[in-house]
Design a protein around this motif. Structure first.
Motif, PDB file in Angstrom:
ATOM      1  N   LEU A 171       0.851  -1.199   0.000  1.00  0.00           N
ATOM      2  CA  LEU A 171       0.000   0.000   0.000  1.00  0.00           C
ATOM      3  C   LEU A 171       0.880   1.241   0.000  1.00  0.00           C
ATOM      4  O   LEU A 171       1.896   1.282   0.714  1.00  0.00           O
ATOM      5  N   SER A 172       0.483   2.261  -0.767  1.00  0.00           N
ATOM      6  CA  SER A 172       1.299   3.481  -0.805  1.00  0.00           C
ATOM      7  C   SER A 172       0.485   4.664  -1.354  1.00  0.00           C
ATOM      8  O   SER A 172      -0.419   4.490  -2.167  1.00  0.00           O
ATOM      9  N   ASP A 173       0.853   5.799  -0.868  1.00  0.00           N
ATOM     10  CA  ASP A 173       0.327   7.062  -1.399  1.00  0.00           C
ATOM     11  C   ASP A 173       1.445   7.838  -2.077  1.00  0.00           C
ATOM     12  O   ASP A 173       1.273   9.010  -2.412  1.00  0.00           O
ATOM     13  N   LYS A 174       2.592   7.173  -2.212  1.00  0.00           N
ATOM     14  CA  LYS A 174       3.775   7.768  -2.832  1.00  0.00           C
ATOM     15  C   LYS A 174       4.259   9.020  -2.068  1.00  0.00           C
ATOM     16  O   LYS A 174       4.847   9.927  -2.662  1.00  0.00           O
ATOM     17  N   LYS A 175       3.996   9.057  -0.784  1.00  0.00           N
ATOM     18  CA  LYS A 175       4.552  10.130   0.035  1.00  0.00           C
ATOM     19  C   LYS A 175       5.995   9.774   0.370  1.00  0.00           C
ATOM     20  O   LYS A 175       6.348   8.606   0.450  1.00  0.00           O
ATOM     21  N   SER A 176       6.810  10.803   0.578  1.00  0.00           N
ATOM     22  CA  SER A 176       8.215  10.592   0.878  1.00  0.00           C
ATOM     23  C   SER A 176       8.508  10.936   2.325  1.00  0.00           C
ATOM     24  O   SER A 176       7.766  11.698   2.977  1.00  0.00           O
ATOM     25  N   GLY A 177       9.612  10.428   2.844  1.00  0.00           N
ATOM     26  CA  GLY A 177      10.032  10.724   4.210  1.00  0.00           C
ATOM     27  C   GLY A 177      11.283   9.953   4.529  1.00  0.00           C
ATOM     28  O   GLY A 177      11.750   9.099   3.743  1.00  0.00           O
ATOM     29  N   VAL A 178      11.862  10.201   5.720  1.00  0.00           N
ATOM     30  CA  VAL A 178      13.016   9.427   6.172  1.00  0.00           C
ATOM     31  C   VAL A 178      12.527   8.073   6.673  1.00  0.00           C
ATOM     32  O   VAL A 178      11.322   7.806   6.756  1.00  0.00           O
ATOM     33  N   MET A 209       6.040   1.105  -8.729  1.00  0.00           N
ATOM     34  CA  MET A 209       6.954   2.247  -8.742  1.00  0.00           C
ATOM     35  C   MET A 209       7.202   2.728 -10.164  1.00  0.00           C
ATOM     36  O   MET A 209       7.158   1.964 -11.118  1.00  0.00           O
ATOM     37  N   SER A 210       7.480   4.019 -10.246  1.00  0.00           N
ATOM     38  CA  SER A 210       7.900   4.583 -11.529  1.00  0.00           C
ATOM     39  C   SER A 210       9.413   4.453 -11.622  1.00  0.00           C
ATOM     40  O   SER A 210      10.096   4.148 -10.639  1.00  0.00           O
ATOM     41  N   SER A 211       9.943   4.716 -12.798  1.00  0.00           N
ATOM     42  CA  SER A 211      11.360   4.476 -13.051  1.00  0.00           C
ATOM     43  C   SER A 211      12.278   5.378 -12.242  1.00  0.00           C
ATOM     44  O   SER A 211      13.465   5.064 -12.081  1.00  0.00           O
ATOM     45  N   SER A 212      11.770   6.472 -11.731  1.00  0.00           N
ATOM     46  CA  SER A 212      12.641   7.406 -10.993  1.00  0.00           C
ATOM     47  C   SER A 212      12.522   7.226  -9.485  1.00  0.00           C
ATOM     48  O   SER A 212      13.182   7.943  -8.731  1.00  0.00           O
ATOM     49  N   GLU A 213      11.734   6.306  -9.045  1.00  0.00           N
ATOM     50  CA  GLU A 213      11.470   6.185  -7.604  1.00  0.00           C
ATOM     51  C   GLU A 213      12.332   5.104  -6.952  1.00  0.00           C
ATOM     52  O   GLU A 213      12.755   4.141  -7.593  1.00  0.00           O
ATOM     53  N   HIS A 214      12.539   5.323  -5.690  1.00  0.00           N
ATOM     54  CA  HIS A 214      13.108   4.287  -4.824  1.00  0.00           C
ATOM     55  C   HIS A 214      12.318   4.319  -3.527  1.00  0.00           C
ATOM     56  O   HIS A 214      11.803   5.366  -3.117  1.00  0.00           O
ATOM     57  N   ALA A 215      12.191   3.149  -2.903  1.00  0.00           N
ATOM     58  CA  ALA A 215      11.291   3.046  -1.748  1.00  0.00           C
ATOM     59  C   ALA A 215      12.007   2.374  -0.573  1.00  0.00           C
ATOM     60  O   ALA A 215      12.924   1.565  -0.742  1.00  0.00           O
ATOM     61  N   TRP A 216      11.527   2.729   0.604  1.00  0.00           N
ATOM     62  CA  TRP A 216      12.089   2.135   1.826  1.00  0.00           C
ATOM     63  C   TRP A 216      11.697   0.663   1.956  1.00  0.00           C
ATOM     64  O   TRP A 216      10.575   0.267   1.626  1.00  0.00           O
ATOM     65  N   LEU A 217      12.656  -0.097   2.478  1.00  0.00           N
ATOM     66  CA  LEU A 217      12.383  -1.475   2.914  1.00  0.00           C
ATOM     67  C   LEU A 217      12.603  -1.539   4.422  1.00  0.00           C
ATOM     68  O   LEU A 217      13.287  -0.679   4.998  1.00  0.00           O
ATOM     69  N   SER A 218      12.059  -2.561   5.047  1.00  0.00           N
ATOM     70  CA  SER A 218      12.228  -2.702   6.508  1.00  0.00           C
ATOM     71  C   SER A 218      13.635  -3.133   6.893  1.00  0.00           C
ATOM     72  O   SER A 218      14.051  -2.947   8.043  1.00  0.00           O
ATOM     73  N   ILE A 257      16.945   0.655   0.746  1.00  0.00           N
ATOM     74  CA  ILE A 257      15.933   1.037  -0.240  1.00  0.00           C
ATOM     75  C   ILE A 257      16.018   0.057  -1.415  1.00  0.00           C
ATOM     76  O   ILE A 257      16.998  -0.674  -1.570  1.00  0.00           O
ATOM     77  N   THR A 258      14.966   0.029  -2.208  1.00  0.00           N
ATOM     78  CA  THR A 258      15.007  -0.712  -3.467  1.00  0.00           C
ATOM     79  C   THR A 258      14.759   0.276  -4.588  1.00  0.00           C
ATOM     80  O   THR A 258      13.952   1.215  -4.450  1.00  0.00           O
ATOM     81  N   ASP A 259      15.499   0.098  -5.700  1.00  0.00           N
ATOM     82  CA  ASP A 259      15.263   0.981  -6.844  1.00  0.00           C
ATOM     83  C   ASP A 259      14.188   0.373  -7.750  1.00  0.00           C
ATOM     84  O   ASP A 259      13.646  -0.706  -7.450  1.00  0.00           O
ATOM     85  N   PHE A 260      13.934   1.007  -8.836  1.00  0.00           N
ATOM     86  CA  PHE A 260      12.879   0.585  -9.752  1.00  0.00           C
ATOM     87  C   PHE A 260      13.147  -0.796 -10.342  1.00  0.00           C
ATOM     88  O   PHE A 260      12.241  -1.520 -10.731  1.00  0.00           O
ATOM     89  N   ASN A 261      14.418  -1.198 -10.372  1.00  0.00           N
ATOM     90  CA  ASN A 261      14.774  -2.501 -10.913  1.00  0.00           C
ATOM     91  C   ASN A 261      14.686  -3.626  -9.866  1.00  0.00           C
ATOM     92  O   ASN A 261      14.965  -4.780 -10.168  1.00  0.00           O
ATOM     93  N   GLY A 262      14.351  -3.215  -8.636  1.00  0.00           N
ATOM     94  CA  GLY A 262      14.264  -4.223  -7.577  1.00  0.00           C
ATOM     95  C   GLY A 262      15.593  -4.532  -6.939  1.00  0.00           C
ATOM     96  O   GLY A 262      15.697  -5.504  -6.176  1.00  0.00           O
TER      97      GLY A 262
END
Ligand SMILES: [Ca+2]
Ligand SMILES: [Ca+2]
Length: 279
Positions: A171-178, A209-218, A257-262
């Motif tokens: 689940l995501s709203d594509k909000k960013s943060g630390v 994710m879009s190609s420019s995004e990276h997301a936090w992992l636990s 983090i993970t990038d768009f390529n996983g």
């Protein structure tokens, strides 16, 4: 003293007679010196009695080995020996001849005759019986499952981006943060920052994710440098680190983090990245 011729003849005659009549006497007599003659001998005595039998002689040496004797006759048959161990099972024998059919059973009783004297026909099928008792239902468990489903539905519908993989929802709203903001935002909906447990989940995650995004992992190694664990402290069972990562660059990279390529990378926990939760 010189003998007269007559005397010499008489003496020679006596000597000859003696020699002829008692020769054995000479065997044991002393040899008459040569050039002289025997004197007058007495008459032979009567033969003595036979002596007693001599003692048994010593046993002679063993004689040569005799020839082999003829074989003896066969002895009586001996008793039966002990029963030997059972041998291996033999192959199944051929099928035996088919037996004759058995005797016929007893004839059943004759059915009752109808009113018109003709045997009745089979009746129509009766109506279905009343329904049996329902299987026991654990209503408490059913209500609990309904509530859980309702909660998940409420959470999922709160987010703009959702992805289901197996029993897991991203689940995501594509909000960013630390990183700490990601942990707090996900905890508010009863979840945690995303943490794929398989390649399938990893692919589902980057599908949001879009190609420019990276997301936090636990995943993080804040407790023990180099040992990445989840938020409960459990060692990762799956990871997909980018080549050369995790490298703890400048000694300050303890979050992931993970990038768009996983591909995963350890980064500074104060980096700003989008928040994707999982429930
Ligand atoms: Ca580190
Ligand atoms: Ca790194």
């Amino acid at each position: 003293m010189e003998l007269l011729p007559t005397q010499q003849v008489a003496l020679l005659s006596l000597c000859a007679l003696y020699i002829l009549l008692v020769p054995h006497h000479f065997l044991h007599a002393e040899k008459v010196p040569e050039g002289s003659c025997c004197g007058y001998s007495g008459m032979p005595g009567t033969p003595g009695h036979n002596g007693l039998p001599g003692r048994d002689g010593n046993m002679g040496e063993a004689g040569p080995k005799g020839e082999k004797g003829d074989p003896g006759t066969s002895g009586a048959q001996g008793l039966h020996g002990k029963l030997g161990p059972a041998g291996p099972a033999g192959r199944p024998g051929p099928a035996g001849p088919r037996s004759m059919p058995g005797p016929s059973g007893e004839k059943g009783e004759k059915g009752s005759m109808g009113l018109d004297g003709i045997s009745g026909q089979k009746g129509d099928q009766g109506p279905p019986g009343p329904p049996g008792p329902l299987p026991a239902i654990d209503l408490v468990e059913l209500q609990s499952e309904l509530k859980a489903l309702r909660d998940v539905l409420n959470k999922v519908t709160q987010f703009t981006f959702t992805k289901r993989v197996g029993t897991k929802y991203f689940l995501s709203d594509k909000k960013s943060g630390v990183f700490e903001q990601a942990v707090a935002a996900c905890s508010a909906v009863g979840g945690v920052p995303a943490l794929p447990k398989s390649q399938e989940e990893n692919q589902a995650l980057i599908g949001m994710m879009s190609s420019s995004e990276h997301a936090w992992l636990s995943a993080n190694d804040r407790t023990a440098e180099g040992t990445f664990v989840d938020l409960q402290g459990t060692t990762l069972g799956f990871s997909n680190w980018k080549k050369g990562e995790p490298n703890n660059h400048k000694g300050v990279e303890d979050c992931t983090i993970t990038d768009f390529n996983g591909s995963w990378n350890d980064v500074n926990c104060d980096l700003s990245s989008i928040i994707i939760c999982e429930i």
